[in-house]
Design a protein around this motif. Structure first.
Motif, short mmCIF file in Angstrom:
data_model
loop_
_atom_site.label_atom_id
_atom_site.label_comp_id
_atom_site.label_asym_id
_atom_site.label_seq_id
_atom_site.Cartn_x
_atom_site.Cartn_y
_atom_site.Cartn_z
N UNK A 323 0.83 -1.20 0.00
CA UNK A 323 0.00 0.00 0.00
C UNK A 323 0.87 1.26 0.00
N UNK A 324 1.92 1.26 0.80
CA UNK A 324 2.80 2.45 0.84
C UNK A 324 3.57 2.61 -0.47
N UNK A 325 3.99 1.50 -1.07
CA UNK A 325 4.66 1.59 -2.37
C UNK A 325 3.71 2.11 -3.44
N UNK A 326 2.45 1.72 -3.35
CA UNK A 326 1.46 2.21 -4.31
C UNK A 326 1.27 3.72 -4.18
N UNK A 327 1.26 4.20 -2.96
CA UNK A 327 1.11 5.64 -2.74
C UNK A 327 2.29 6.42 -3.32
N UNK A 328 3.48 5.86 -3.19
CA UNK A 328 4.67 6.53 -3.71
C UNK A 328 4.62 6.74 -5.22
N UNK A 329 3.90 5.86 -5.91
CA UNK A 329 3.84 5.95 -7.36
C UNK A 329 2.75 6.90 -7.86
N UNK A 330 1.95 7.43 -6.91
CA UNK A 330 0.88 8.35 -7.32
C UNK A 330 1.48 9.69 -7.70
N UNK A 331 0.87 10.39 -8.65
CA UNK A 331 1.34 11.72 -9.02
C UNK A 331 1.18 12.69 -7.84
N UNK A 332 2.11 13.58 -7.68
CA UNK A 332 2.05 14.58 -6.61
C UNK A 332 1.03 15.64 -7.00
N UNK A 333 0.11 15.91 -6.06
CA UNK A 333 -0.95 16.88 -6.35
C UNK A 333 -0.38 18.29 -6.42
#
Length: 333
Positions: A323-333
Motif C-alpha cells: 500500500x505504501x509503495x502504491x502511494x509513492x507511485x501516485x502523481x504529486x498533487x
C-alpha cells in the motif's frame, strides 16, 4: 488519503497495543469494530454513548498514539429473519451510528443485509440469478417490504448524527455489486448511504474495482484494502462454491449471531483472500488509490487482513508495504 488498518485482526491485544502496531507499520489510521458479526473489543461503546469523559479518554488515546480514528465498522446482517440475529445486528447499527456522532466520526461501515425470501422465513435467501419469475417475486418482497423501509430509517438516523453509512458490497447481501448499491440509494432516496469499496469481493465476482470506483463516483464514502487470488481450481469449480465444512463446537469458530457460525474454507479452493500483492501487484493498487483520490483525496483506505497463510503481523506488514509503495507511485498533487 488516510492509510490504516481495520483492527479486528488485532483483537488479540488491547487497543493501545493495536495502535502501536499501526504506527510501527508507518500507517496513520484505524477502523474500529463496533458490533454485528464481531464484538466491539476495541470500543467501549456503551460508556461512550453516556459519558463525555469516556469519549474524551477514548479519543485521547488516538491522539497520544498519533493515529486517526477513521471509521467504525458494524458488519452484520441487519435484515436477517431470525429474531436472534437480524434485530440484534440492526440495533448494533443504530447504536454505532449514534456512537459515531458522539465521537465526531462521519463514516460507519456495514452491509446491506439479506432477508428471507418471504414472510415467515427463518433463513436468508440470496437470489444470484433471477431467471425465473419466482425469484423476481422474492426480490420484490426483499426490496419493497424489508430493505427499503429499513434503509430509509437508517438514512434518517445517519443524517441526524452527521454520519455517512458506507455499505460493503458483499455476497449474500442484497447489495453485492455497484448496480445494487445504486438501486438501494435510488429506491430509498438516501442522502447518507453509499458504498464502502472493498475490492476483494468484486475481484472474485469478476468485476474491475477501478471501473467500479468510477461508476459509483460520489456515492463512494470509504475503502478497504484486501486482495484475492483466483486459483487454478476455479477452472473446474467456478467462483460460486458451496464446499465449505461445518465446524464443530469443539473447534475454534466465529459466532455470527444466534446459532450461526463461520464455516471452514475449502482446502482446494477456487479463490482465496490474500495479502495485498499476492493477488494483484502494486501497479493495480496504485491505479485503485488514484481512482479513489479522484473522488475524495482524503478518503480512508484501511487494510483488512484475512490471509490465513500469514500471521497477523506478517500479513499486515506485507499489505502495508504494498500500500505504501502504491502511494509513492501516485502523481504529486
Amino acid at each position: 488519503m488516510k492509510l490504516g488498518i481495520y483492527t479486528a485482526i488485532l483483537h488479540d491485544r488491547p487497543l493501545p497495543e493495536a495502535l502501536d502496531v499501526i504506527a510501527s507499520l508507518g500507517l496513520n489510521a484505524a477502523e474500529i469494530n463496533a458490533g454485528g458479526f464481531l464484538p466491539p473489543v476495541h470500543l467501549p461503546i456503551d460508556d461512550i454513548l453516556v459519558s463525555r469523559a469516556a469519549r474524551d479518554d477514548y479519543l485521547g488515546l488516538f491522539d497520544e498514539k498519533g493515529i486517526e480514528l477513521a471509521g467504525l465498522n458494524v458488519n452484520g446482517n441487519p435484515l436477517h429473519p431470525n429474531p436472534s440475529i437480524g434485530p440484534v445486528h440492526a440495533d448494533d447499527l443504530r447504536r454505532t451510528i449514534r456512537a459515531a456522532g458522539v465521537l465526531g466520526q462521519t463514516r460507519v461501515v456495514t452491509m446491506s443485509g439479506l432477508p428471507g425470501g418471504e414472510p415467515g422465513a427463518s433463513v436468508p435467501n440470496w437470489v444470484v440469478n433471477a431467471w425465473n419469475s419466482g425469484s423476481l417475486d422474492v426480490l420484490d418482497y426483499q426490496w419493497d417490504e424489508v430493505a427499503v423501509p429499513f434503509w430509509k430509517e437508517i438514512d434518517a438516523l445517519a443524517a441526524d448524527n452527521g454520519v455517512k453509512v458506507a455499505i460493503e458490497m458483499h455476497p449474500q447481501n442484497l447489495v453485492f455489486n455497484p448496480p445494487t448499491l445504486k438501486r438501494l440509494v435510488e429506491r430509498t432516496g438516501g442522502l447518507n448511504i453509499g458504498a464502502e469499496m472493498d475490492p476483494s469481493h468484486l475481484f472474485w465476482q469478476g468485476m474491475d474495482p477501478v471501473a467500479a470506483v468510477r461508476y459509483l463516483g460520489p456515492l463512494l464514502f470509504h475503502a478497504a484494502a484486501k486482495d484475492v487470488r483466483i486459483n487454478d481450481n476455479a477452472a473446474i469449480y467456478g467462483v460460486l462454491d458451496e464446499r465449505f465444512r461445518r465446524l464443530g463446537p469443539d473447534e475454534e469458530r466465529t459466532n455470527l449471531g444466534g446459532d450461526e457460525y463461520a464455516n471452514a474454507w475449502p482446502e482446494d479452493s477456487a479463490w482465496d483472500f490474500v495479502a495485498l500483492g499476492r493477488g494483484h501487484d502494486t501497479s493495480f493498487w496504485a491505479d485503485f488509490l488514484a481512482a479513489l483520490a479522484e473522488i475524495d483525496p482524503d478518503i480512508a483506505v484501511n487494510i483488512e487482513h484475512e490471509d490465513v497463510s500469514l500471521g497477523r503481523i506478517e500479513g499486515l506488514e506485507a499489505a502495508a508495504t504494498v500500500l505504501k509503495d502504491a502511494v509513492k507511485s501516485l502523481p504529486v498533487a
